[in-house]
Scaffold this active site. Structure first.
Site, PDB file in Angstrom:
ATOM      1  N   ARG A 227       0.872  -1.176   0.000  1.00  0.00           N
ATOM      2  CA  ARG A 227       0.000   0.000   0.000  1.00  0.00           C
ATOM      3  C   ARG A 227       0.910   1.228   0.000  1.00  0.00           C
ATOM      4  O   ARG A 227       1.665   1.464   0.952  1.00  0.00           O
ATOM      5  CB  ARG A 227      -0.899  -0.005   1.243  1.00  0.00           C
ATOM      6  CG  ARG A 227      -1.618   1.311   1.506  1.00  0.00           C
ATOM      7  CD  ARG A 227      -2.667   1.636   0.461  1.00  0.00           C
ATOM      8  NE  ARG A 227      -3.189   2.990   0.642  1.00  0.00           N
ATOM      9  CZ  ARG A 227      -4.239   3.292   1.418  1.00  0.00           C
ATOM     10  NH1 ARG A 227      -4.849   2.323   2.098  1.00  0.00           N
ATOM     11  NH2 ARG A 227      -4.665   4.532   1.513  1.00  0.00           N
ATOM     12  N   ARG A 259      17.346   4.743  -2.541  1.00  0.00           N
ATOM     13  CA  ARG A 259      16.115   4.786  -1.743  1.00  0.00           C
ATOM     14  C   ARG A 259      16.470   4.467  -0.306  1.00  0.00           C
ATOM     15  O   ARG A 259      17.137   3.471  -0.032  1.00  0.00           O
ATOM     16  CB  ARG A 259      15.087   3.772  -2.258  1.00  0.00           C
ATOM     17  CG  ARG A 259      13.676   4.049  -1.731  1.00  0.00           C
ATOM     18  CD  ARG A 259      12.692   3.013  -2.201  1.00  0.00           C
ATOM     19  NE  ARG A 259      12.647   1.873  -1.297  1.00  0.00           N
ATOM     20  CZ  ARG A 259      12.164   0.669  -1.623  1.00  0.00           C
ATOM     21  NH1 ARG A 259      11.725   0.446  -2.848  1.00  0.00           N
ATOM     22  NH2 ARG A 259      12.145  -0.302  -0.736  1.00  0.00           N
ATOM     23  N   GLU A 276      18.467   1.075  -0.177  1.00  0.00           N
ATOM     24  CA  GLU A 276      18.269   0.359  -1.432  1.00  0.00           C
ATOM     25  C   GLU A 276      19.026   1.050  -2.562  1.00  0.00           C
ATOM     26  O   GLU A 276      18.629   2.124  -3.023  1.00  0.00           O
ATOM     27  CB  GLU A 276      16.777   0.298  -1.761  1.00  0.00           C
ATOM     28  CG  GLU A 276      15.946  -0.462  -0.739  1.00  0.00           C
ATOM     29  CD  GLU A 276      15.849  -1.944  -1.066  1.00  0.00           C
ATOM     30  OE1 GLU A 276      16.638  -2.420  -1.891  1.00  0.00           O
ATOM     31  OE2 GLU A 276      14.978  -2.609  -0.499  1.00  0.00           O
TER      32      GLU A 276
END
Length: 305
Positions: A227, A259, A276
């Site tokens: 989500r 990220r 990331e």
């Protein structure tokens, strides 16, 4: 049939690297193709393990969704080392695809989720306390082989032990982390950085809702549904992200993207869950102008040589 060996009328050619399960890329990644085409940059979605590809025929090779590498990590890293002009660079891929980098960042003073590491063959028993814990392999993508265990539940304690033994039997290092309850309320914040003229620049942030609802069933899946919502990063989150990026070996000047995933810790301050740098979802569909910023970042890397 796409010809991977010939240039396209002198246009810069960029490979957007994916895997067999996503031959046309993840839908979010497709959003960069139009702004790149508007800049005269041709793109192709190419599997990282396609033996027919001549990687030297591309002006830039951009890792995007090669999400099946986790069980073939050594092969993936070896492949990256053979590819000219791959971003992020192969040495970053080698460092970042094993989450034991978190121990290095913690030692460098970056607030991280406390982590215990279980080597293959090492005996392990669930902690004596009765909190919730996350168990996952040190090499994984997309929350594969990841489970959440309530150690107050005897069944969960047994399943946690079975999870570690399953990973150990496969020769995989296991991570054991306390589950941070703030992810159920505040959620996880991912801060996205893209290359600019002077290095990485903050682009946008998103909120990820809780994904882990219980033990890992041991069924392989490429990734779990998330989500996602747009989010405004706080100054504290931005500062934590910059601190984590500052600790990247070799610096961030070579990176196309990064990220930084953060969750509020017990004191409310942001702590690093993951950094990331290999094949992160960039969520460019959740921020105005983000596809164009990624296209600009790719164009910036193309212009470096």
């Amino acid at each position: 049939m796409t010809d991977h060996h010939q240039s396209t009328r002198g246009e810069p050619r960029v490979a957007l690297v994916t895997c067999a399960d996503l031959p046309e890329l993840d839908p979010d990644d497709r959003l960069v193709r139009a702004p790149l085409a508007a800049r005269g940059i041709a793109t192709e979605a190419v599997r990282w393990d396609d033996p027919a590809v001549d990687w030297s025929g591309y002006d830039l090779v951009v890792l995007r969704s090669p999400w099946d590498y986790a069980l073939r990590r050594d092969e993936f890293v070896a492949w990256a080392r053979t590819v000219p002009r791959v971003v992020n660079p192969a040495d970053v891929v080698a460092w970042n695809t094993d989450k034991r980098y978190l121990a290095e960042l913690s030692a460098a003073g970056v607030p991280t989720v406390p982590t215990a590491w279980v080597e293959p063959g090492q005996d392990w028993s669930p902690p004596a306390d009765t909190g919730e814990y996350v168990i996952k392999p040190a090499v994984s993508a997309g929350s594969q082989d990841t489970g959440r265990y309530d150690l107050a539940d005897p069944e969960h304690r047994e399943l946690a032990g079975a999870h570690v033994r399953r990973l150990s039997a496969a020769g995989r290092v296991t991570m054991v982390q306390p589950y941070l309850g703030a992810v159920d309320t505040a959620g996880e914040t991912a801060l996205l950085f893209l290359a600019g003229p002077d290095g990485l620049e903050f682009s946008h942030a998103i909120r990820k809702g809780p994904m882990l609802t219980g033990p890992d069933p041991g069924v392989a899946a490429l990734y779990k549904e998330e989500r996602i919502d747009p989010r405004t990063a706080t100054p504290e989150q931005l500062a934590a992200a910059v601190k984590a990026l500052t600790a990247v070996p070799g610096g961030t000047g070579r990176l196309l993207y990064a990220r930084v995933d953060l969750i509020p810790g017990p004191d409310g301050g942001p702590v690093l869950v993951e950094l990331e740098l290999t094949e992160p979802s960039l969520f460019i569909g959740y921020a105005d102008g983000a596809p164009e910023r990624l296209a600009t970042a790719i164009a910036t890397h193309l212009a470096r040589d």
